[in-house]
Design a protein around this motif. Structure first.
Motif, PDB file in Angstrom:
ATOM      1  N   ASN A 106      -3.527 -13.346   4.198  1.00  0.00           N
ATOM      2  CA  ASN A 106      -2.622 -13.500   2.864  1.00  0.00           C
ATOM      3  C   ASN A 106      -3.811 -13.330   1.898  1.00  0.00           C
ATOM      4  OD1 ASN A 106      -0.299 -14.179   4.155  1.00  0.00           O
ATOM      5  ND2 ASN A 106      -0.365 -16.363   3.403  1.00  0.00           N
ATOM      6  N   GLU A 107      -3.540 -12.634   0.689  1.00  0.00           N
ATOM      7  CA  GLU A 107      -4.311 -12.578  -0.417  1.00  0.00           C
ATOM      8  C   GLU A 107      -5.967 -12.152  -0.147  1.00  0.00           C
ATOM      9  OE1 GLU A 107      -4.089 -16.373  -2.219  1.00  0.00           O
ATOM     10  OE2 GLU A 107      -1.866 -16.061  -2.843  1.00  0.00           O
ATOM     11  N   ARG A 108      -5.760 -11.085   0.523  1.00  0.00           N
ATOM     12  CA  ARG A 108      -7.291 -10.782   1.010  1.00  0.00           C
ATOM     13  C   ARG A 108      -7.749  -9.486   0.275  1.00  0.00           C
ATOM     14  NH1 ARG A 108      -8.236  -7.615   7.093  1.00  0.00           N
ATOM     15  NH2 ARG A 108     -10.321  -6.584   6.606  1.00  0.00           N
ATOM     16  N   PHE A 109      -6.790  -8.733  -0.678  1.00  0.00           N
ATOM     17  CA  PHE A 109      -7.312  -7.378  -1.187  1.00  0.00           C
ATOM     18  C   PHE A 109      -7.190  -7.420  -2.528  1.00  0.00           C
ATOM     19  CE2 PHE A 109      -6.057  -6.356   3.022  1.00  0.00           C
ATOM     20  CZ  PHE A 109      -7.360  -5.897   3.398  1.00  0.00           C
ATOM     21  N   ASP A 110      -8.080  -6.950  -3.601  1.00  0.00           N
ATOM     22  CA  ASP A 110      -7.868  -6.870  -4.920  1.00  0.00           C
ATOM     23  C   ASP A 110      -7.044  -5.561  -5.016  1.00  0.00           C
ATOM     24  OD1 ASP A 110     -10.412  -8.544  -5.644  1.00  0.00           O
ATOM     25  OD2 ASP A 110     -11.702  -7.094  -4.511  1.00  0.00           O
ATOM     26  N   LEU A 111      -6.891  -4.618  -4.464  1.00  0.00           N
ATOM     27  CA  LEU A 111      -6.184  -3.342  -4.765  1.00  0.00           C
ATOM     28  C   LEU A 111      -5.547  -2.815  -3.368  1.00  0.00           C
ATOM     29  CD1 LEU A 111      -5.357  -1.024  -6.409  1.00  0.00           C
ATOM     30  CD2 LEU A 111      -7.784   0.017  -5.667  1.00  0.00           C
ATOM     31  N   VAL A 112      -4.385  -2.787  -3.303  1.00  0.00           N
ATOM     32  CA  VAL A 112      -3.641  -2.101  -2.478  1.00  0.00           C
ATOM     33  C   VAL A 112      -3.084  -0.931  -2.600  1.00  0.00           C
ATOM     34  CG1 VAL A 112      -1.536  -2.368  -0.592  1.00  0.00           C
ATOM     35  CG2 VAL A 112      -2.892  -4.563  -1.343  1.00  0.00           C
ATOM     36  N   VAL A 113      -3.339  -0.061  -2.016  1.00  0.00           N
ATOM     37  CA  VAL A 113      -2.918   1.446  -2.359  1.00  0.00           C
ATOM     38  C   VAL A 113      -1.935   2.229  -1.235  1.00  0.00           C
ATOM     39  CG1 VAL A 113      -3.876   3.824  -3.126  1.00  0.00           C
ATOM     40  CG2 VAL A 113      -5.227   1.976  -3.573  1.00  0.00           C
ATOM     41  N   SER A 114      -0.935   2.905  -1.703  1.00  0.00           N
ATOM     42  CA  SER A 114      -0.300   3.533  -0.773  1.00  0.00           C
ATOM     43  C   SER A 114       0.404   4.721  -1.374  1.00  0.00           C
ATOM     44  CB  SER A 114       0.737   2.600  -0.134  1.00  0.00           C
ATOM     45  OG  SER A 114       1.285   3.362   0.962  1.00  0.00           O
ATOM     46  N   ILE A 115      -0.515   5.995  -1.237  1.00  0.00           N
ATOM     47  CA  ILE A 115      -0.239   6.969  -1.675  1.00  0.00           C
ATOM     48  C   ILE A 115       0.854   8.096  -0.572  1.00  0.00           C
ATOM     49  CG2 ILE A 115      -0.948   9.378  -2.953  1.00  0.00           C
ATOM     50  CD1 ILE A 115      -1.441   6.402  -4.357  1.00  0.00           C
ATOM     51  N   PHE A 116       2.069   8.091  -0.816  1.00  0.00           N
ATOM     52  CA  PHE A 116       2.834   8.883   0.087  1.00  0.00           C
ATOM     53  C   PHE A 116       2.574   8.489   1.576  1.00  0.00           C
ATOM     54  CE2 PHE A 116       1.072  12.335  -2.859  1.00  0.00           C
ATOM     55  CZ  PHE A 116       1.901  11.748  -3.906  1.00  0.00           C
ATOM     56  N   GLY A 117       2.644   6.890   1.685  1.00  0.00           N
ATOM     57  CA  GLY A 117       2.382   6.344   2.972  1.00  0.00           C
ATOM     58  C   GLY A 117       3.342   5.439   3.344  1.00  0.00           C
ATOM     59  N   THR A 135      -2.014  -9.135  -1.145  1.00  0.00           N
ATOM     60  CA  THR A 135      -3.004  -8.691  -2.369  1.00  0.00           C
ATOM     61  C   THR A 135      -3.203 -10.301  -3.017  1.00  0.00           C
ATOM     62  OG1 THR A 135      -1.582  -6.749  -2.891  1.00  0.00           O
ATOM     63  CG2 THR A 135      -2.705  -7.684  -4.757  1.00  0.00           C
ATOM     64  N   LYS A 136      -4.583 -10.086  -3.530  1.00  0.00           N
ATOM     65  CA  LYS A 136      -5.016 -11.416  -4.233  1.00  0.00           C
ATOM     66  C   LYS A 136      -4.091 -11.812  -5.695  1.00  0.00           C
ATOM     67  CE  LYS A 136      -9.827 -10.753  -2.473  1.00  0.00           C
ATOM     68  NZ  LYS A 136     -11.135 -10.684  -2.918  1.00  0.00           N
ATOM     69  N   PRO A 137      -4.163 -12.926  -6.003  1.00  0.00           N
ATOM     70  CA  PRO A 137      -3.586 -13.085  -7.477  1.00  0.00           C
ATOM     71  C   PRO A 137      -4.714 -12.300  -8.535  1.00  0.00           C
ATOM     72  CG  PRO A 137      -3.897 -15.056  -5.995  1.00  0.00           C
ATOM     73  CD  PRO A 137      -4.462 -14.124  -5.411  1.00  0.00           C
ATOM     74  N   GLY A 138      -3.917 -11.679  -9.058  1.00  0.00           N
ATOM     75  CA  GLY A 138      -4.642 -10.975 -10.263  1.00  0.00           C
ATOM     76  C   GLY A 138      -4.960  -9.657  -9.679  1.00  0.00           C
ATOM     77  N   GLY A 139      -4.639  -9.308  -8.270  1.00  0.00           N
ATOM     78  CA  GLY A 139      -4.912  -7.865  -7.786  1.00  0.00           C
ATOM     79  C   GLY A 139      -3.798  -7.027  -8.261  1.00  0.00           C
ATOM     80  N   ARG A 140      -3.940  -5.930  -7.662  1.00  0.00           N
ATOM     81  CA  ARG A 140      -3.010  -4.555  -8.099  1.00  0.00           C
ATOM     82  C   ARG A 140      -2.384  -3.927  -6.656  1.00  0.00           C
ATOM     83  NH1 ARG A 140      -6.159  -0.424 -11.318  1.00  0.00           N
ATOM     84  NH2 ARG A 140      -7.732  -1.280 -10.094  1.00  0.00           N
ATOM     85  N   ILE A 141      -1.176  -3.419  -6.914  1.00  0.00           N
ATOM     86  CA  ILE A 141      -0.551  -2.506  -5.992  1.00  0.00           C
ATOM     87  C   ILE A 141      -0.522  -1.339  -6.687  1.00  0.00           C
ATOM     88  CG2 ILE A 141       1.222  -2.032  -4.243  1.00  0.00           C
ATOM     89  CD1 ILE A 141       1.787  -5.324  -4.350  1.00  0.00           C
ATOM     90  N   VAL A 142      -0.682  -0.194  -6.228  1.00  0.00           N
ATOM     91  CA  VAL A 142      -0.597   1.200  -6.513  1.00  0.00           C
ATOM     92  C   VAL A 142      -0.119   2.051  -5.474  1.00  0.00           C
ATOM     93  CG1 VAL A 142      -1.421   3.294  -7.603  1.00  0.00           C
ATOM     94  CG2 VAL A 142      -2.383   0.924  -8.108  1.00  0.00           C
ATOM     95  N   MET A 143       1.256   2.313  -5.824  1.00  0.00           N
ATOM     96  CA  MET A 143       1.860   3.540  -4.852  1.00  0.00           C
ATOM     97  C   MET A 143       2.290   4.968  -5.559  1.00  0.00           C
ATOM     98  SD  MET A 143       5.031   0.984  -3.246  1.00  0.00           S
ATOM     99  CE  MET A 143       5.329   2.191  -1.777  1.00  0.00           C
ATOM    100  N   GLY A 144       2.327   5.816  -4.494  1.00  0.00           N
ATOM    101  CA  GLY A 144       2.635   6.950  -5.098  1.00  0.00           C
ATOM    102  C   GLY A 144       3.802   7.583  -4.065  1.00  0.00           C
ATOM    103  N   ASN A 145       4.786   7.893  -4.588  1.00  0.00           N
ATOM    104  CA  ASN A 145       6.145   8.030  -4.114  1.00  0.00           C
ATOM    105  C   ASN A 145       6.994   9.416  -4.484  1.00  0.00           C
ATOM    106  OD1 ASN A 145       6.004   5.503  -2.998  1.00  0.00           O
ATOM    107  ND2 ASN A 145       7.036   4.574  -4.482  1.00  0.00           N
ATOM    108  N   TRP A 146       7.371  10.191  -3.526  1.00  0.00           N
ATOM    109  CA  TRP A 146       8.049  11.290  -3.796  1.00  0.00           C
ATOM    110  C   TRP A 146       9.404  10.809  -4.193  1.00  0.00           C
ATOM    111  CZ3 TRP A 146       4.494  14.648  -4.457  1.00  0.00           C
ATOM    112  CH2 TRP A 146       3.494  14.799  -3.400  1.00  0.00           C
ATOM    113  N   ILE A 147       9.987  11.797  -5.414  1.00  0.00           N
ATOM    114  CA  ILE A 147      11.125  11.356  -6.045  1.00  0.00           C
ATOM    115  C   ILE A 147      12.302  12.233  -5.528  1.00  0.00           C
ATOM    116  CG2 ILE A 147      12.031  11.549  -8.471  1.00  0.00           C
ATOM    117  CD1 ILE A 147       9.165  11.324  -9.431  1.00  0.00           C
TER     118      ILE A 147
END
Length: 276
Positions: A106-117, A135-147
Motif C-alpha cells: 500500500n501507498e508505495r508510489f509518488d506517481l502511478v502512470v498508465s498510458i494506454f495500459g 499511491t502515497k497520500p499526496g501522490g498522483r495517478i496519471v492515465m492516458g485513455n483512448w476515447i
C-alpha cells in the motif's frame, strides 16, 4: 509476478503480437508526456501496463525510481533489455495484472502512470481501486485513455477492427469506456477519490513512422493484438483485404506527413487523480 496473470485473458492478446513494433512509433510523445509530469530524482513511479517502457524509460532517465508492470511477459523482457542497454539500474520491469496488484505494498508510489495500459485490463473498478491503493497520500495517478467514437486514429482503428470480429463475451467491458469522463469519475469515486481531485482533458499522442502510411497499417496488422485478431477473423470469411483497405484509407486520410513519412496525431483523455 503480481497477481495471477494467467487468469487475465489480455495476457494472450498482448503476447500474441509484438507491441514493441508499435511502441517504436510512439517514443517522442511518451517522452514529452513524462517531461510534463514534473518527475525528479528519487520520485517513486509505477508505470502500469508499461509495454516495453515508452514512458518508463524517460521517467528513469529523469532520475525516478521506476517499476514497470505489464501483463505480457514478452514486453517485460523487451523493457528489461531496453533498461539494461540504457544502463538504467533505477528501472525494473515485472509481470503483473493491473486489476490485481497482489503483493504490492500500500501507498508505495509518488506517481502511478498508465498510458494506454490499464485501460485494457478487465474489471475497471478493481483497476481504479488498485491504483489508488498503491499511491502515497499526496501522490498522483496519471492515465492516458483512448476515447470511444473519437475521429482520430486509434479509436477508429478499434472501431473498424470491431466490425470484423465476433461480438465480445457477455460481461465484457470495452477498454475505451475509460475514455469517458463520467466513467473515470465513477470508478475513482468508488475507490474513495472525491470529484474535485479528478481532472480530465483531451491531449494528443503522435505516431511517427519513417515510411508510407500503408507500412504502418501492416505493422498494426502483424504486431498489434486487437488488429491481429480482427484480421484473423476477417480471413475466415474472405474479408481481410477489405479490412486492410479500410485501414489504409484511414491512415492515408489522417497522415500529416508526406507520402513517405507518416505522422498521425491521435486524441486521448488525460486523467489526473490527486490522492488526498
Amino acid at each position: 509476478m503480481l497477481g495471477d496473470t494467467a487468469m487475465n485473458p489480455n495476457k494472450a492478446l498482448w503476447e500474441k503480437g509484438d507491441f514493441t513494433r508499435i511502441a517504436a512509433t510512439m517514443r517522442d510523445s511518451g517522452s514529452e508526456l513524462v517531461r510534463s509530469l514534473g518527475v525528479t530524482t528519487g520520485t517513486e513511479v509505477l508505470d502500469l501496463g508499461c509495454g516495453d517502457g515508452t514512458t518508463a524509460l524517460p521517467a528513469a532517465e529523469m532520475g525516478a525510481n521506476v517499476l514497470g508492470v505489464d501483463i505480457a511477459s514478452n514486453l517485460v523482457a523487451a523493457g528489461s533489455a531496453r533498461a539494461a542497454f540504457a544502463g538504467l539500474a533505477n528501472l525494473q520491469f515485472q509481470e503483473g495484472d493491473a486489476s490485481n496488484l497482489d503483493g504490492m505494498a500500500n501507498e508505495r508510489f509518488d506517481l502511478v502512470v498508465s498510458i494506454f495500459g490499464a485501460m485494457f485490463a478487465p474489471r475497471p473498478m478493481d483497476v481504479a481501486r488498485e491504483m489508488v491503493r498503491v499511491t502515497k497520500p499526496g501522490g498522483r495517478i496519471v492515465m492516458g485513455n483512448w476515447i470511444p467514437g473519437d475521429p482520430t486514429l486509434v479509436a477508429q482503428i478499434l472501431k473498424i477492427s470491431a466490425a470484423y470480429t465476433p461480438p465480445p463475451p457477455e460481461g465484457f467491458v470495452s477498454p475505451v469506456t475509460w475514455g469517458v469522463e463520467a466513467n473515470v469519475r465513477e470508478r475513482f469515486g468508488a475507490a474513495g477519490i472525491s470529484d474535485d481531485r479528478i481532472t480530465c482533458e483531451r491531449a494528443t499522442y503522435v505516431f511517427r513512422h519513417p515510411g508510407p502510411p500503408d507500412e504502418l497499417v501492416d505493422a498494426f496488422r502483424l504486431f498489434y493484438g486487437p488488429t491481429m485478431n480482427a484480421f484473423a477473423a476477417a480471413e475466415q470469411d474472405g474479408r481481410s483485404g477489405a479490412l486492410r483497405d479500410e485501414l489504409v484509407a484511414l491512415f492515408d486520410a489522417q497522415n500529416q506527413g508526406g507520402a513517405d513519412d507518416t505522422v498521425i496525431p491521435a486524441t486521448f483523455l488525460k486523467v489526473v487523480v490527486r490522492k488526498p
